[in-house]
Every structure is written in C-alpha cells, then in structure tokens.
Design a protein around this motif. Structure first.
Motif, PDB file in Angstrom:
ATOM      1  N   CYS A  19       0.819  -1.203   0.000  1.00 31.24           N
ATOM      2  CA  CYS A  19       0.000   0.000   0.000  1.00 31.24           C
ATOM      3  C   CYS A  19       0.854   1.254   0.000  1.00 31.24           C
ATOM      4  CB  CYS A  19      -0.882   0.042   1.245  1.00 31.24           C
ATOM      5  SG  CYS A  19      -1.968  -1.368   1.425  1.00 31.24           S
ATOM      6  N   VAL A  20       0.368   2.272  -0.681  1.00 26.93           N
ATOM      7  CA  VAL A  20       0.960   3.601  -0.603  1.00 26.93           C
ATOM      8  C   VAL A  20       0.212   4.336   0.491  1.00 26.93           C
ATOM      9  CG1 VAL A  20       1.333   5.773  -1.812  1.00 26.93           C
ATOM     10  CG2 VAL A  20       1.578   3.608  -3.037  1.00 26.93           C
ATOM     11  N   GLU A  21       0.970   4.992   1.385  1.00 31.36           N
ATOM     12  CA  GLU A  21       0.356   5.700   2.506  1.00 31.36           C
ATOM     13  C   GLU A  21       0.799   7.158   2.497  1.00 31.36           C
ATOM     14  OE1 GLU A  21       0.060   2.117   5.738  1.00 31.36           O
ATOM     15  OE2 GLU A  21       1.973   3.177   5.588  1.00 31.36           O
ATOM     16  N   LEU A  22      -0.053   8.035   3.007  1.00 39.55           N
ATOM     17  CA  LEU A  22       0.181   9.476   3.007  1.00 39.55           C
ATOM     18  C   LEU A  22      -0.181  10.052   4.364  1.00 39.55           C
ATOM     19  CD1 LEU A  22       0.587  12.099   1.133  1.00 39.55           C
ATOM     20  CD2 LEU A  22      -1.896  12.090   1.020  1.00 39.55           C
ATOM     21  N   THR A  23       0.607  11.032   4.815  1.00 43.60           N
ATOM     22  CA  THR A  23       0.293  11.777   6.032  1.00 43.60           C
ATOM     23  C   THR A  23       0.821  13.195   5.861  1.00 43.60           C
ATOM     24  OG1 THR A  23       0.317  11.717   8.459  1.00 43.60           O
ATOM     25  CG2 THR A  23       2.383  11.212   7.338  1.00 43.60           C
ATOM     26  N   ALA A  24       0.403  14.093   6.724  1.00 43.32           N
ATOM     27  CA  ALA A  24       0.871  15.482   6.702  1.00 43.32           C
ATOM     28  C   ALA A  24       1.385  15.849   8.083  1.00 43.32           C
ATOM     29  CB  ALA A  24      -0.253  16.412   6.297  1.00 43.32           C
ATOM     30  N   SER A  25       2.518  16.555   8.119  1.00 47.28           N
ATOM     31  CA  SER A  25       3.046  17.020   9.397  1.00 47.28           C
ATOM     32  C   SER A  25       2.756  18.501   9.596  1.00 47.28           C
ATOM     33  CB  SER A  25       4.552  16.758   9.485  1.00 47.28           C
ATOM     34  OG  SER A  25       5.219  17.466   8.463  1.00 47.28           O
ATOM     35  N   ALA A  26       2.357  19.153   8.558  1.00 47.43           N
ATOM     36  CA  ALA A  26       1.976  20.568   8.566  1.00 47.43           C
ATOM     37  C   ALA A  26       1.275  20.825   7.237  1.00 47.43           C
ATOM     38  CB  ALA A  26       3.219  21.442   8.686  1.00 47.43           C
ATOM     39  N   PRO A  27       0.591  21.942   7.105  1.00 47.97           N
ATOM     40  CA  PRO A  27      -0.068  22.207   5.817  1.00 47.97           C
ATOM     41  C   PRO A  27       0.904  22.258   4.636  1.00 47.97           C
ATOM     42  CG  PRO A  27      -0.863  23.722   7.486  1.00 47.97           C
ATOM     43  CD  PRO A  27       0.285  22.966   8.090  1.00 47.97           C
ATOM     44  N   THR A  28       2.174  22.447   4.920  1.00 47.09           N
ATOM     45  CA  THR A  28       3.158  22.566   3.838  1.00 47.09           C
ATOM     46  C   THR A  28       4.040  21.339   3.653  1.00 47.09           C
ATOM     47  OG1 THR A  28       4.719  23.603   5.349  1.00 47.09           O
ATOM     48  CG2 THR A  28       3.274  25.067   4.085  1.00 47.09           C
ATOM     49  N   HIS A  29       3.803  20.259   4.398  1.00 47.31           N
ATOM     50  CA  HIS A  29       4.637  19.061   4.274  1.00 47.31           C
ATOM     51  C   HIS A  29       3.787  17.795   4.218  1.00 47.31           C
ATOM     52  CE1 HIS A  29       7.529  21.945   5.944  1.00 47.31           C
ATOM     53  NE2 HIS A  29       8.401  21.259   5.217  1.00 47.31           N
ATOM     54  N   LEU A  30       3.862  17.104   3.085  1.00 44.38           N
ATOM     55  CA  LEU A  30       3.197  15.814   2.921  1.00 44.38           C
ATOM     56  C   LEU A  30       4.263  14.733   2.886  1.00 44.38           C
ATOM     57  CD1 LEU A  30       0.689  16.777   0.113  1.00 44.38           C
ATOM     58  CD2 LEU A  30       0.230  16.575   2.550  1.00 44.38           C
ATOM     59  N   HIS A  31       3.938  13.588   3.453  1.00 42.13           N
ATOM     60  CA  HIS A  31       4.889  12.477   3.518  1.00 42.13           C
ATOM     61  C   HIS A  31       4.245  11.245   2.902  1.00 42.13           C
ATOM     62  CE1 HIS A  31       7.005  15.077   6.321  1.00 42.13           C
ATOM     63  NE2 HIS A  31       5.863  15.200   6.959  1.00 42.13           N
ATOM     64  N   LEU A  32       5.019  10.546   2.080  1.00 42.76           N
ATOM     65  CA  LEU A  32       4.550   9.322   1.430  1.00 42.76           C
ATOM     66  C   LEU A  32       5.495   8.184   1.758  1.00 42.76           C
ATOM     67  CD1 LEU A  32       4.261  11.707  -1.143  1.00 42.76           C
ATOM     68  CD2 LEU A  32       2.697   9.856  -1.655  1.00 42.76           C
ATOM     69  N   ARG A  33       4.931   6.997   1.839  1.00 42.81           N
ATOM     70  CA  ARG A  33       5.738   5.803   2.050  1.00 42.81           C
ATOM     71  C   ARG A  33       5.000   4.601   1.486  1.00 42.81           C
ATOM     72  NH1 ARG A  33       5.126   4.449   8.521  1.00 42.81           N
ATOM     73  NH2 ARG A  33       2.977   3.710   8.406  1.00 42.81           N
ATOM     74  N   GLU A  34       5.741   3.531   1.289  1.00 42.99           N
ATOM     75  CA  GLU A  34       5.153   2.256   0.908  1.00 42.99           C
ATOM     76  C   GLU A  34       5.072   1.438   2.195  1.00 42.99           C
ATOM     77  OE1 GLU A  34       5.943  -1.255  -2.302  1.00 42.99           O
ATOM     78  OE2 GLU A  34       6.918   0.670  -2.594  1.00 42.99           O
ATOM     79  N   SER A  35       3.942   0.821   2.443  1.00 44.49           N
ATOM     80  CA  SER A  35       3.721   0.177   3.737  1.00 44.49           C
ATOM     81  C   SER A  35       4.716  -0.943   4.045  1.00 44.49           C
ATOM     82  CB  SER A  35       2.288  -0.354   3.843  1.00 44.49           C
ATOM     83  OG  SER A  35       2.028  -1.278   2.815  1.00 44.49           O
ATOM     84  N   ASP A  36       5.274  -1.584   3.034  1.00 47.59           N
ATOM     85  CA  ASP A  36       6.253  -2.635   3.320  1.00 47.59           C
ATOM     86  C   ASP A  36       7.661  -2.074   3.543  1.00 47.59           C
ATOM     87  OD1 ASP A  36       6.677  -1.996   0.662  1.00 47.59           O
ATOM     88  OD2 ASP A  36       6.920  -4.069   0.003  1.00 47.59           O
ATOM     89  N   ARG A  37       7.825  -0.751   3.432  1.00 49.48           N
ATOM     90  CA  ARG A  37       9.097  -0.071   3.717  1.00 49.48           C
ATOM     91  C   ARG A  37       8.807   1.201   4.520  1.00 49.48           C
ATOM     92  NH1 ARG A  37      13.202  -0.375  -1.208  1.00 49.48           N
ATOM     93  NH2 ARG A  37      13.691  -2.544  -0.867  1.00 49.48           N
ATOM     94  N   PRO A  38       8.278   1.056   5.729  1.00 47.64           N
ATOM     95  CA  PRO A  38       7.808   2.210   6.496  1.00 47.64           C
ATOM     96  C   PRO A  38       8.889   3.200   6.924  1.00 47.64           C
ATOM     97  CG  PRO A  38       7.776   0.246   7.851  1.00 47.64           C
ATOM     98  CD  PRO A  38       8.103  -0.195   6.451  1.00 47.64           C
ATOM     99  N   ASP A  39      10.157   2.811   6.885  1.00 49.16           N
ATOM    100  CA  ASP A  39      11.224   3.734   7.274  1.00 49.16           C
ATOM    101  C   ASP A  39      11.712   4.608   6.122  1.00 49.16           C
ATOM    102  OD1 ASP A  39      11.175   2.829   9.899  1.00 49.16           O
ATOM    103  OD2 ASP A  39      12.588   1.213   9.458  1.00 49.16           O
ATOM    104  N   GLU A  40      11.275   4.318   4.908  1.00 47.76           N
ATOM    105  CA  GLU A  40      11.659   5.105   3.735  1.00 47.76           C
ATOM    106  C   GLU A  40      10.512   6.045   3.397  1.00 47.76           C
ATOM    107  OE1 GLU A  40      12.974   2.581   0.555  1.00 47.76           O
ATOM    108  OE2 GLU A  40      14.168   1.361   1.924  1.00 47.76           O
ATOM    109  N   ILE A  41      10.690   7.318   3.728  1.00 44.19           N
ATOM    110  CA  ILE A  41       9.620   8.305   3.593  1.00 44.19           C
ATOM    111  C   ILE A  41      10.047   9.416   2.647  1.00 44.19           C
ATOM    112  CG2 ILE A  41       8.203   9.978   4.842  1.00 44.19           C
ATOM    113  CD1 ILE A  41       8.623   8.168   7.339  1.00 44.19           C
ATOM    114  N   ALA A  42       9.213   9.735   1.686  1.00 43.39           N
ATOM    115  CA  ALA A  42       9.440  10.861   0.782  1.00 43.39           C
ATOM    116  C   ALA A  42       8.600  12.037   1.278  1.00 43.39           C
ATOM    117  CB  ALA A  42       9.037  10.495  -0.637  1.00 43.39           C
TER     118      ALA A  42
END
Length: 66
Positions: A19-42
C-alpha cells in the motif's frame, strides 16, 4: 512527538505490505511511504506532489527514445 496518522491510498490493493500511505506534518509538508518499507519516507510540498502526480497521469515522465 505525536505519531503520524498514515492513510492508505484508495488505489492500494488492501493487502498487507502493498500500500501507498500518506500523512501530513503541517499544511506545507506531505509524507509518502510504501507500507512494506515504512522507514523510507518521501516528503514534498502539496504543490510539488500535485505536479508530480499530474506528470505521472499524463505520462510525461516516461523516457523518450529517438
């Protein structure tokens, strides 16, 4: 520090580790990762991510051979 609230893409297969997952840490920063590699975040801005997704959809990122 608060744990991020990762959300799975509606296009993900739903299976574990695919799965591709997405979260936001602020209105100006979005983070994406692949669920089988949770430590690799774009990380990207919403605008940069929107440009990237548009390019993917239009296939303008493909390699052109002459």
């Amino acid at each position: 520090m608060t744990q991020p609230n990762w959300q799975k893409s509606s296009f993900s297969s739903g299976g574990e580790g695919n799965c591709v997952e997405l979260t936001a840490s602020a209105p100006t920063h979005l983070h994406l990762r692949e669920s089988d590699r949770p430590d690799e975040i774009a990380t990207a801005t919403p605008r940069a991510l929107a440009h990237f997704l548009r390019a993917l959809k239009s296939d303008s990122l493909s390699v052109r051979r002459h």
